[in-house]
Design a protein around this motif. Sequence first.
Motif, PDB file in Angstrom:
ATOM      1  N   ASP A   1      35.307  46.431  47.362  1.00 26.22           N
ATOM      2  CA  ASP A   1      36.355  47.404  47.636  1.00 26.22           C
ATOM      3  C   ASP A   1      37.637  47.071  46.879  1.00 26.22           C
ATOM      4  O   ASP A   1      38.315  47.963  46.369  1.00 26.22           O
ATOM      5  CB  ASP A   1      36.635  47.460  49.139  1.00 26.22           C
ATOM      6  N   VAL A   2      37.970  45.775  46.796  1.00 27.42           N
ATOM      7  CA  VAL A   2      39.220  45.360  46.153  1.00 27.42           C
ATOM      8  C   VAL A   2      39.084  45.301  44.633  1.00 27.42           C
ATOM      9  O   VAL A   2      39.942  45.802  43.900  1.00 27.42           O
ATOM     10  CB  VAL A   2      39.680  43.994  46.703  1.00 27.42           C
ATOM     11  N   LEU A   3      38.028  44.693  44.144  1.00 27.17           N
ATOM     12  CA  LEU A   3      37.875  44.502  42.696  1.00 27.17           C
ATOM     13  C   LEU A   3      37.211  45.685  42.004  1.00 27.17           C
ATOM     14  O   LEU A   3      37.287  45.813  40.779  1.00 27.17           O
ATOM     15  CB  LEU A   3      37.100  43.218  42.418  1.00 27.17           C
ATOM     16  N   LYS A   4      36.532  46.529  42.772  1.00 31.76           N
ATOM     17  CA  LYS A   4      35.997  47.804  42.280  1.00 31.76           C
ATOM     18  C   LYS A   4      35.012  47.656  41.114  1.00 31.76           C
ATOM     19  O   LYS A   4      34.953  48.478  40.210  1.00 31.76           O
ATOM     20  CB  LYS A   4      37.137  48.752  41.886  1.00 31.76           C
ATOM     21  N   VAL A   5      34.218  46.587  41.164  1.00 31.21           N
ATOM     22  CA  VAL A   5      33.148  46.381  40.183  1.00 31.21           C
ATOM     23  C   VAL A   5      31.917  45.856  40.911  1.00 31.21           C
ATOM     24  O   VAL A   5      32.023  45.330  42.025  1.00 31.21           O
ATOM     25  CB  VAL A   5      33.566  45.396  39.068  1.00 31.21           C
ATOM     26  N   PRO A   6      30.734  45.977  40.305  1.00 37.02           N
ATOM     27  CA  PRO A   6      29.514  45.459  40.941  1.00 37.02           C
ATOM     28  C   PRO A   6      29.527  43.931  41.040  1.00 37.02           C
ATOM     29  O   PRO A   6      30.209  43.245  40.268  1.00 37.02           O
ATOM     30  CB  PRO A   6      28.389  45.928  40.006  1.00 37.02           C
ATOM     31  N   ILE A   7      28.764  43.423  41.990  1.00 38.86           N
ATOM     32  CA  ILE A   7      28.627  41.982  42.203  1.00 38.86           C
ATOM     33  C   ILE A   7      27.201  41.555  41.855  1.00 38.86           C
ATOM     34  O   ILE A   7      26.239  42.207  42.254  1.00 38.86           O
ATOM     35  CB  ILE A   7      28.921  41.609  43.668  1.00 38.86           C
ATOM     36  N   ILE A   8      27.096  40.457  41.124  1.00 40.75           N
ATOM     37  CA  ILE A   8      25.798  39.821  40.888  1.00 40.75           C
ATOM     38  C   ILE A   8      25.828  38.466  41.587  1.00 40.75           C
ATOM     39  O   ILE A   8      26.638  37.609  41.251  1.00 40.75           O
ATOM     40  CB  ILE A   8      25.513  39.633  39.388  1.00 40.75           C
ATOM     41  N   GLU A   9      24.976  38.311  42.585  1.00 43.48           N
ATOM     42  CA  GLU A   9      24.885  37.026  43.280  1.00 43.48           C
ATOM     43  C   GLU A   9      23.919  36.121  42.517  1.00 43.48           C
ATOM     44  O   GLU A   9      22.814  36.535  42.166  1.00 43.48           O
ATOM     45  CB  GLU A   9      24.393  37.234  44.704  1.00 43.48           C
ATOM     46  N   THR A  10      24.355  34.895  42.277  1.00 45.38           N
ATOM     47  CA  THR A  10      23.542  33.994  41.470  1.00 45.38           C
ATOM     48  C   THR A  10      23.933  32.550  41.741  1.00 45.38           C
ATOM     49  O   THR A  10      24.921  32.272  42.420  1.00 45.38           O
ATOM     50  CB  THR A  10      23.714  34.306  39.963  1.00 45.38           C
ATOM     51  N   SER A  11      23.151  31.649  41.205  1.00 48.18           N
ATOM     52  CA  SER A  11      23.532  30.246  41.102  1.00 48.18           C
ATOM     53  C   SER A  11      23.617  29.913  39.614  1.00 48.18           C
ATOM     54  O   SER A  11      23.144  30.681  38.769  1.00 48.18           O
ATOM     55  CB  SER A  11      22.496  29.342  41.779  1.00 48.18           C
ATOM     56  N   VAL A  12      24.246  28.800  39.299  1.00 50.73           N
ATOM     57  CA  VAL A  12      24.287  28.307  37.920  1.00 50.73           C
ATOM     58  C   VAL A  12      23.949  26.826  37.943  1.00 50.73           C
ATOM     59  O   VAL A  12      24.609  26.053  38.633  1.00 50.73           O
ATOM     60  CB  VAL A  12      25.665  28.538  37.272  1.00 50.73           C
TER      61      VAL A  12
END
Length: 227
Positions: A41-52
């Motif tokens: 809602d705040v950043l208005k972009v999609p999220i990719i959940e991941t590890s590195v």
Amino acid sequence: MHIERLDFENSPYLGVYGFASDRVVLLREGLGEKKLDVIRDVLKVPIIETSVMKSRIVGIFTAGNSNAIIVPWYIWDTELEHIQNSLRELGIDMEVVPFKSRLTAFGNLILANDRGALVSKEFTREEAKKIGEILGIEAERGVIADYTAVGSVGVVTNRGGLVHPEATDEELEWLRDLFKVDVYVGTANMGVPFVGSCMLANSHGVVVGHLTTGPEIVKIEEALGFL
């Protein structure tokens, strides 16, 4: 709202666990849907959940801008493929580039927007040049307030920047010229000067650690162009 307070399992150091640009957010796995919704809602972009590298400190290991994301050479193939496939499914044309260096904490060592990049003096001149080429911008080597971890002591978007309170006037002027935005000094999380570790920010908004005070929020909003 352009700004919200949040915690990640009681940690106020949001920048340690994620990377944000104007096109996508990379975030550690396992956050609840309510917190993911706040970030979207705040950043208005999609999220990719991941590890590195099998780690949840995604923000320590990744850096970039709207053009590309730099990840350690030692990222697992499955993680790299997951990020690349997710970007493709979202219709986002961004490169994810494994960068070969003795250094891996790119989120701590690279500060960038879509107009410029400041990279730690721990990188060689050749590495700094390559980082600039990957991100499609001019990259300079340097320090902020005598800290080589420029990504942890600063946050910069295409609207503004906030850096360690001990940054000099000369450094602020140099950073403004490099990033082509106004840059101010400030803190987060009740006086923490490592502002890059305390928040996720892009041109749409900023999510800060839950310990951030009202006066700090006002300064952050001003610095990042939301006032």
